[in-house]
Scaffold this motif. Sequence first.
Motif, PDB file in Angstrom:
ATOM      1  N   ASN A 289      14.574 -25.456  92.190  1.00  0.00           N
ATOM      2  CA  ASN A 289      14.781 -24.331  93.104  1.00  0.00           C
ATOM      3  C   ASN A 289      16.176 -23.731  92.965  1.00  0.00           C
ATOM      4  O   ASN A 289      16.348 -22.511  93.093  1.00  0.00           O
ATOM      5  CB  ASN A 289      14.547 -24.782  94.553  1.00  0.00           C
ATOM      6  N   THR A 290      17.166 -24.588  92.702  1.00  0.00           N
ATOM      7  CA  THR A 290      18.529 -24.089  92.500  1.00  0.00           C
ATOM      8  C   THR A 290      18.591 -23.180  91.274  1.00  0.00           C
ATOM      9  O   THR A 290      19.168 -22.088  91.310  1.00  0.00           O
ATOM     10  CB  THR A 290      19.523 -25.258  92.326  1.00  0.00           C
ATOM     11  N   LEU A 291      17.964 -23.627  90.166  1.00  0.00           N
ATOM     12  CA  LEU A 291      17.930 -22.808  88.958  1.00  0.00           C
ATOM     13  C   LEU A 291      17.133 -21.533  89.188  1.00  0.00           C
ATOM     14  O   LEU A 291      17.540 -20.443  88.762  1.00  0.00           O
ATOM     15  CB  LEU A 291      17.328 -23.597  87.807  1.00  0.00           C
ATOM     16  N   SER A 292      16.004 -21.649  89.875  1.00  0.00           N
ATOM     17  CA  SER A 292      15.166 -20.486  90.154  1.00  0.00           C
ATOM     18  C   SER A 292      15.950 -19.417  90.902  1.00  0.00           C
ATOM     19  O   SER A 292      15.871 -18.218  90.577  1.00  0.00           O
ATOM     20  CB  SER A 292      13.941 -20.904  90.978  1.00  0.00           C
ATOM     21  N   GLN A 293      16.735 -19.830  91.896  1.00  0.00           N
ATOM     22  CA  GLN A 293      17.508 -18.864  92.668  1.00  0.00           C
ATOM     23  C   GLN A 293      18.557 -18.174  91.812  1.00  0.00           C
ATOM     24  O   GLN A 293      18.785 -16.965  91.911  1.00  0.00           O
ATOM     25  CB  GLN A 293      18.180 -19.571  93.851  1.00  0.00           C
ATOM     26  N   LYS A 294      19.199 -18.929  90.906  1.00  0.00           N
ATOM     27  CA  LYS A 294      20.201 -18.336  90.011  1.00  0.00           C
ATOM     28  C   LYS A 294      19.558 -17.305  89.084  1.00  0.00           C
ATOM     29  O   LYS A 294      20.132 -16.236  88.832  1.00  0.00           O
ATOM     30  CB  LYS A 294      20.866 -19.434  89.175  1.00  0.00           C
ATOM     31  N   LEU A 295      18.355 -17.627  88.599  1.00  0.00           N
ATOM     32  CA  LEU A 295      17.665 -16.694  87.702  1.00  0.00           C
ATOM     33  C   LEU A 295      17.237 -15.429  88.449  1.00  0.00           C
ATOM     34  O   LEU A 295      17.317 -14.324  87.911  1.00  0.00           O
ATOM     35  CB  LEU A 295      16.453 -17.380  87.077  1.00  0.00           C
ATOM     36  N   LYS A 296      16.791 -15.594  89.682  1.00  0.00           N
ATOM     37  CA  LYS A 296      16.399 -14.423  90.483  1.00  0.00           C
ATOM     38  C   LYS A 296      17.593 -13.515  90.729  1.00  0.00           C
ATOM     39  O   LYS A 296      17.482 -12.279  90.640  1.00  0.00           O
ATOM     40  CB  LYS A 296      15.803 -14.879  91.815  1.00  0.00           C
ATOM     41  N   GLU A 297      18.734 -14.129  91.039  1.00  0.00           N
ATOM     42  CA  GLU A 297      19.936 -13.328  91.259  1.00  0.00           C
ATOM     43  C   GLU A 297      20.330 -12.598  89.980  1.00  0.00           C
ATOM     44  O   GLU A 297      20.753 -11.428  90.023  1.00  0.00           O
ATOM     45  CB  GLU A 297      21.071 -14.238  91.728  1.00  0.00           C
ATOM     46  N   HIS A 298      20.177 -13.270  88.844  1.00  0.00           N
ATOM     47  CA  HIS A 298      20.533 -12.649  87.571  1.00  0.00           C
ATOM     48  C   HIS A 298      19.578 -11.517  87.223  1.00  0.00           C
ATOM     49  O   HIS A 298      19.970 -10.524  86.604  1.00  0.00           O
ATOM     50  CB  HIS A 298      20.526 -13.709  86.468  1.00  0.00           C
ATOM     51  N   LEU A 299      18.318 -11.658  87.630  1.00  0.00           N
ATOM     52  CA  LEU A 299      17.320 -10.611  87.392  1.00  0.00           C
ATOM     53  C   LEU A 299      17.339  -9.537  88.479  1.00  0.00           C
ATOM     54  O   LEU A 299      16.575  -8.562  88.409  1.00  0.00           O
ATOM     55  CB  LEU A 299      15.920 -11.229  87.316  1.00  0.00           C
ATOM     56  N   GLU A 300      18.187  -9.741  89.480  1.00  0.00           N
ATOM     57  CA  GLU A 300      18.319  -8.798  90.593  1.00  0.00           C
ATOM     58  C   GLU A 300      17.000  -8.616  91.335  1.00  0.00           C
ATOM     59  O   GLU A 300      16.594  -7.498  91.660  1.00  0.00           O
ATOM     60  CB  GLU A 300      18.868  -7.459  90.105  1.00  0.00           C
ATOM     61  N   ILE A 301      16.333  -9.731  91.604  1.00  0.00           N
ATOM     62  CA  ILE A 301      15.097  -9.700  92.389  1.00  0.00           C
ATOM     63  C   ILE A 301      15.226 -10.678  93.538  1.00  0.00           C
ATOM     64  O   ILE A 301      15.988 -11.650  93.482  1.00  0.00           O
ATOM     65  CB  ILE A 301      13.858 -10.076  91.550  1.00  0.00           C
ATOM     66  N   SER A 302      14.479 -10.429  94.600  1.00  0.00           N
ATOM     67  CA  SER A 302      14.471 -11.320  95.755  1.00  0.00           C
ATOM     68  C   SER A 302      13.359 -12.335  95.602  1.00  0.00           C
ATOM     69  O   SER A 302      12.468 -12.198  94.763  1.00  0.00           O
ATOM     70  CB  SER A 302      14.260 -10.518  97.041  1.00  0.00           C
ATOM     71  N   SER A 303      13.377 -13.358  96.441  1.00  0.00           N
ATOM     72  CA  SER A 303      12.310 -14.369  96.420  1.00  0.00           C
ATOM     73  C   SER A 303      10.978 -13.729  96.728  1.00  0.00           C
ATOM     74  O   SER A 303       9.948 -14.069  96.157  1.00  0.00           O
ATOM     75  CB  SER A 303      12.611 -15.482  97.426  1.00  0.00           C
ATOM     76  N   ASP A 304      10.969 -12.758  97.647  1.00  0.00           N
ATOM     77  CA  ASP A 304       9.726 -12.074  98.008  1.00  0.00           C
ATOM     78  C   ASP A 304       9.155 -11.303  96.828  1.00  0.00           C
ATOM     79  O   ASP A 304       7.965 -11.281  96.580  1.00  0.00           O
ATOM     80  CB  ASP A 304       9.951 -11.113  99.188  1.00  0.00           C
TER      81      ASP A 304
END
Length: 310
Positions: A289-304
């Motif tokens: 989950n920690t890695l997933s959040q970093k990748l989402k931030e890098h892709l400029e997308i939210s969890s939703d």
Amino acid sequence: MKKRKLKWLWITLSVFGVLILGTGAYGYYMWDKTQKTVATIHEDIDSNLTEKAIKEDKVPISVLLMGVDERSGDRGRSDSLILLTVNPNKESTKMVSIQRDTRTEIIGNGTIEKINHAYARGGAQMTIDTVENFLDVPINYFVKVNMESFQEIVDAVGGINVYNDLQFSYGGYDFPVGDITLETGEEALAFTRMRKGDTRGDYGRMLRQREVIEGVIEKGANIASITKFDNILEVVENNIKTNLTFDEMWSIQSNYTAAIKNIDKQALEGTGKYIDGVSYQIVTDEDRNTLSQKLKEHLEISSDTAKNNE
């Protein structure tokens, strides 16, 4: 301008695992043959945001590199999985290596097993769906490379330079620590195949595979002769598939080259564990989950956003 852009197109292809190189004297023959080669290796899949990703200026994209061990009459398994997230606004790329023995749900097959089994069960599509579910991020593009082709690719570019962090011998070759030259494809294949003599196991092998990929990229970007052009295109046609089109590759070289030059490498490591007599790498939910959040931030997308694309 066309001459300069075609060179960057070649380099972009190399970075994404397509491993085509740019050369000095470009003409219509090369341009036309490149387009035909890209059309030949194109493979459609159901992917997230593909239409949006490249057609909008500087939208972050994700690319899954799959190194597979396909042989005649056998689909094989994914020997190497590397996820790239490319953010042209931050001018950075994250490169995440996923160990092939990672235990996870195989999406579309209804089983929990090693992540590299996804390719054997359902090819590129099932592999993409499984990695998307595992990391909870959308995958826009994929590049699939037959690992056996590394031998042909290295021969085509005339050998490569790599850094080796572990002294070992394998396949009749000695590999000292430090900067070394892999002169032939056979030597490069031996360099990437060794695993049991490395206490890091698959993780150590992934590091060597990445060194070979980067070595080909560097060599391909600096070769000035056109004499190897046809040889490399033939290797690409026989060993590579991607859902990237020629126009999308062209757009990438225009908007993403600065990001591709700045790569942050990391591996998603797990803990070895036997379950029902089978050896797995177990990745904790916290690490995933920690890695997933970093990748989402890098892709400029939210969890939703990620969940809506499942």
